[in-house]
Design an enzyme around this catalytic site. Structure first.
Site, short mmCIF file in Angstrom:
data_model
loop_
_atom_site.label_atom_id
_atom_site.label_comp_id
_atom_site.label_asym_id
_atom_site.label_seq_id
_atom_site.Cartn_x
_atom_site.Cartn_y
_atom_site.Cartn_z
N ASP A 112 0.59 -1.25 0.07
CA ASP A 112 -0.17 0.09 0.02
C ASP A 112 0.93 1.33 -0.11
O ASP A 112 1.90 1.25 0.42
CB ASP A 112 -0.91 -0.08 1.31
CG ASP A 112 -2.03 -1.02 1.34
OD1 ASP A 112 -1.80 -2.03 0.52
OD2 ASP A 112 -2.88 -0.68 2.07
N HIS A 258 3.61 -2.31 3.30
CA HIS A 258 3.68 -1.11 2.58
C HIS A 258 5.22 -1.02 2.12
O HIS A 258 6.12 -1.10 2.54
CB HIS A 258 3.49 -0.09 3.66
CG HIS A 258 2.14 0.09 4.48
ND1 HIS A 258 1.92 -0.86 5.32
CD2 HIS A 258 1.08 0.78 4.27
CE1 HIS A 258 0.71 -0.60 5.98
NE2 HIS A 258 0.18 0.26 5.16
#
Ligand code: NI
Length: 316
Positions: A112, A258
């Protein structure tokens, strides 16, 4: 007729609490930080039925209408729609996923908040070296800044996906602001890569039944949460990130990470090599949810036993 059926099915899903995404964690506490691009407070998805006041909306903004509160189901245990409510052979409509029920060692790893100019290309090299396909939930403004990286993702077989334009909590936005966050990001990803996303992840996992329905029916986007969260935005320690992912993964898992944190990317060679050695097969999120098998309806409860009559007294 078809439209009526669709609406009916949607209502069935909403009312039967198919949205397993909303039961993780406690009540939603959303404090959008100034440096929201660098943090992912994975507080867990919003509670179903949470009121969605639009604090950023002007007086003319129209808030999204609230839908009836649905009963949350336990996480990762999708509640099957009662078979009697659907025509034979019709799979229940599902708007969101925490994980999937698959017949095999398939998992999806997701990244992400990128792309990151420095870290994402490093990660793509690691993935390419191992033949692993991943899914990237990207922030639209980063896509606009680094379109070549997004194009490379598609060229190398990864899935490109929507994570809003600027990472707000979507549940706090006006209807117009919400739609702009989603549409502009889809447009930017398509412009960069030629591919329009079919999956999205709400920032902070903050969503509700109404947003899920709009994202599915009006934007063609399935809502993807996760079942493995190493809290890599919080614990910037590659060893910890790796062990949390490795220990938490099971068949059908959707792993959250992430690609904007150096420690996360540094953890990936160990994550990839260990999970591959265990026999896991990495697929994109869309491939994983295509394999999802609705759980069979729960067996009917046995009829309550009638109380036995008391034995007749014997003798006097
Ligand atoms: Ni995020």
């Amino acid at each position: 007729m078809k439209h009526t059926l669709t609406v009916a099915l949607s209502l069935v899903v909403l009312l039967t609490g198919c949205h397993t995404a909303h039961t993780q964690g406690g009540p939603q506490v959303i404090a959008v930080p100034d440096d929201e691009m660098t943090r992912e407070p994975s507080l867990g998805p919003a509670t179903l039925g949470t009121p969605t006041p639009p604090p950023e909306a002007g007086p003319d903004a129209t808030p999204l209408p609230a839908l009836p509160t649905a009963t949350p189901a336990p996480i990762t245990t999708p509640t099957p729609v009662a078979s009697a409510a659907l025509p034979k052979g019709t799979a229940p409509v599902r708007y969101s996923y925490n994980s999937c029920n698959v017949d095999g060692p398939y998992i999806a790893i997701t990244f992400d908040d990128g792309p990151s100019a420095k870290l994402t290309p490093q990660l793509l090299d690691m993935l390419k070296e191992r033949g692993i396909k991943a899914t990237f939930f990207m922030v639209g403004q980063n896509v606009a800044e680094y379109p070549a990286i997004v194009k490379r993702m598609v060229d190398e077989g990864h899935e490109v996906a929507n994570h809003s334009w600027s990472h707000p909590a979507l549940t706090k936005l006006s209807a117009d602001a919400f739609r702009k966050q989603i549409k502009d990001t889809n447009d930017a990803i398509e412009k960069a890569s030629g591919v329009r996303p079919t999956v999205m992840r709400p920032p902070y996992g903050a969503t509700n039944a109404n947003l899920d329905k709009i994202l599915n029916t009006q934007f063609g986007l399935k809502v993807i949460i996760w079942d493995v969260d190493p809290l890599d935005w919080k614990f910037r320690n590659a060893e910890r990130v790796a062990s949390q992912i490795i220990n938490g993964t099971k068949p059908g898992s959707i792993i959250l990470a992430h690609d904007i944190h150096a420690t996360t990317v540094a953890a990936m060679p160990k994550v990839f090599d260990t999970l591959l050695a265990k026999g896991y097969k990495f697929v994109t999120v869309s491939e994983l949810i295509a394999m999802d098998q609705p759980l069979p309806p729960a067996p009917p409860k046995p009829a309550a036993e009638k109380p036995k009559p008391l034995p007749k007294p014997v003798g006097s």
